[in-house]
Design a protein around this motif. Structure first.
Motif, short mmCIF file in Angstrom:
data_model
loop_
_atom_site.label_atom_id
_atom_site.label_comp_id
_atom_site.label_asym_id
_atom_site.label_seq_id
_atom_site.Cartn_x
_atom_site.Cartn_y
_atom_site.Cartn_z
N ALA A 109 -24.13 39.11 38.56
CA ALA A 109 -23.56 39.33 37.23
C ALA A 109 -23.78 38.14 36.29
N TYR A 110 -24.28 37.01 36.83
CA TYR A 110 -24.55 35.86 35.96
C TYR A 110 -25.72 36.14 35.03
N PRO A 111 -25.67 35.61 33.82
CA PRO A 111 -26.79 35.79 32.88
C PRO A 111 -28.06 35.11 33.42
N ALA A 112 -29.19 35.64 33.05
CA ALA A 112 -30.48 35.14 33.54
C ALA A 112 -30.66 33.65 33.28
N VAL A 113 -30.10 33.14 32.21
CA VAL A 113 -30.30 31.74 31.84
C VAL A 113 -29.70 30.76 32.86
N VAL A 114 -28.65 31.15 33.57
CA VAL A 114 -28.03 30.24 34.55
C VAL A 114 -28.45 30.52 35.98
N ARG A 115 -29.16 31.59 36.22
CA ARG A 115 -29.54 31.94 37.59
C ARG A 115 -30.38 30.87 38.28
N PRO A 116 -31.36 30.24 37.61
CA PRO A 116 -32.12 29.19 38.30
C PRO A 116 -31.24 28.04 38.78
N PHE A 117 -30.23 27.68 37.99
CA PHE A 117 -29.29 26.64 38.39
C PHE A 117 -28.59 27.01 39.70
N PHE A 118 -28.06 28.22 39.77
CA PHE A 118 -27.37 28.66 40.98
C PHE A 118 -28.32 28.77 42.17
N ARG A 119 -29.54 29.24 41.94
CA ARG A 119 -30.50 29.35 43.04
C ARG A 119 -30.79 27.97 43.64
N LEU A 120 -30.95 26.97 42.80
CA LEU A 120 -31.28 25.63 43.28
C LEU A 120 -30.11 24.87 43.86
N LEU A 121 -28.95 24.97 43.22
CA LEU A 121 -27.83 24.10 43.58
C LEU A 121 -26.71 24.75 44.37
N VAL A 122 -26.67 26.07 44.40
CA VAL A 122 -25.54 26.73 45.03
C VAL A 122 -25.92 27.52 46.28
N LEU A 123 -26.99 28.27 46.24
CA LEU A 123 -27.26 29.23 47.31
C LEU A 123 -27.48 28.59 48.68
N LYS A 124 -28.16 27.47 48.75
CA LYS A 124 -28.41 26.83 50.06
C LYS A 124 -27.09 26.47 50.75
N ASP A 125 -26.21 25.78 50.04
CA ASP A 125 -24.91 25.42 50.62
C ASP A 125 -24.06 26.65 50.88
N THR A 126 -24.18 27.64 50.00
CA THR A 126 -23.40 28.86 50.17
C THR A 126 -23.82 29.60 51.43
N ARG A 127 -25.11 29.71 51.68
CA ARG A 127 -25.58 30.39 52.90
C ARG A 127 -25.04 29.70 54.15
N ARG A 128 -25.08 28.38 54.16
CA ARG A 128 -24.55 27.63 55.30
C ARG A 128 -23.06 27.88 55.46
N ALA A 129 -22.32 27.88 54.37
CA ALA A 129 -20.88 28.11 54.42
C ALA A 129 -20.56 29.52 54.90
N LEU A 130 -21.35 30.50 54.46
CA LEU A 130 -21.14 31.88 54.93
C LEU A 130 -21.31 31.96 56.45
N GLU A 131 -22.38 31.37 56.94
CA GLU A 131 -22.65 31.40 58.39
C GLU A 131 -21.53 30.72 59.17
N GLU A 132 -21.07 29.56 58.69
CA GLU A 132 -19.97 28.85 59.35
C GLU A 132 -18.67 29.64 59.30
N THR A 133 -18.40 30.25 58.16
CA THR A 133 -17.19 31.05 58.01
C THR A 133 -17.20 32.21 59.01
N LEU A 134 -18.33 32.87 59.14
CA LEU A 134 -18.40 34.01 60.06
C LEU A 134 -18.25 33.58 61.51
N VAL A 135 -18.79 32.44 61.88
CA VAL A 135 -18.58 31.92 63.25
C VAL A 135 -17.09 31.65 63.47
#
Length: 149
Positions: A109-135
């Motif tokens: 739902a984020y506007p296209a203008v901020v998506r590159p920021f989230f892809r670079l700075l958020v998704l990597k840490d978020t994926r790791r946190a998701l995996e840890e949370t599920l464990v």
């Protein structure tokens, strides 16, 4: 441009046990894989659609978020969001005697203008946190299931 992170895990516990953990904000610090959830400041005992809950968080500096449950199906689905445009979603799907739990961070739902920021700075840490949370969720749910027997 896809702006989601997702992970899943099989849990050897009934969906009701898993969902009880997810629907009780006071248990979220037991499963948090990000290290950011500190404590629940205000919430109902059990979440439902439209319910709001406030969480004391810490990522470097302390902060507080108030989430609203935006999707809810007992023992199958729960999702919430705060002022940001992203949604945290948990989906439970039976697979034989176990349950597949999929957690997704959905920022589409984020506007296209901020998506590159989230892809670079958020998704990597978020994926790791998701995996840890599920464990963590698997360990807690399987332990809670044994205690209920």
């Amino acid at each position: 441009m896809d702006l989601t992170a997702s992970a899943s895990i099989l849990v050897d516990a009934p969906a009701s046990v898993i969902f009880d953990i997810l629907a009780d904000p006071h248990q979220h610090s037991r499963i948090d894989g990000s290290g950011q959830v500190q404590e629940i400041v205000d919430s109902p005992e059990r979440l439902s659609e439209g319910a709001r809950f406030s969480v004391a968080m810490r990522r470097g500096l302390p902060y507080r978020v108030t989430n609203t449950v935006v999707e809810f199906a007992d023992d199958r689905l729960i999702a919430w969001k705060h002022r940001g445009a992203h949604v945290w979603r948990y989906e439970l799907q039976p697979e034989g005697d176990r349950v597949r739990v999929t957690e997704t961070w959905d920022g589409t739902a984020y506007p296209a203008v901020v998506r590159p920021f989230f892809r670079l700075l958020v998704l990597k840490d978020t994926r790791r946190a998701l995996e840890e949370t599920l464990v963590n969720l698997r360990a807690v749910a399987e332990s809670d299931a044994v205690l209920r027997d």
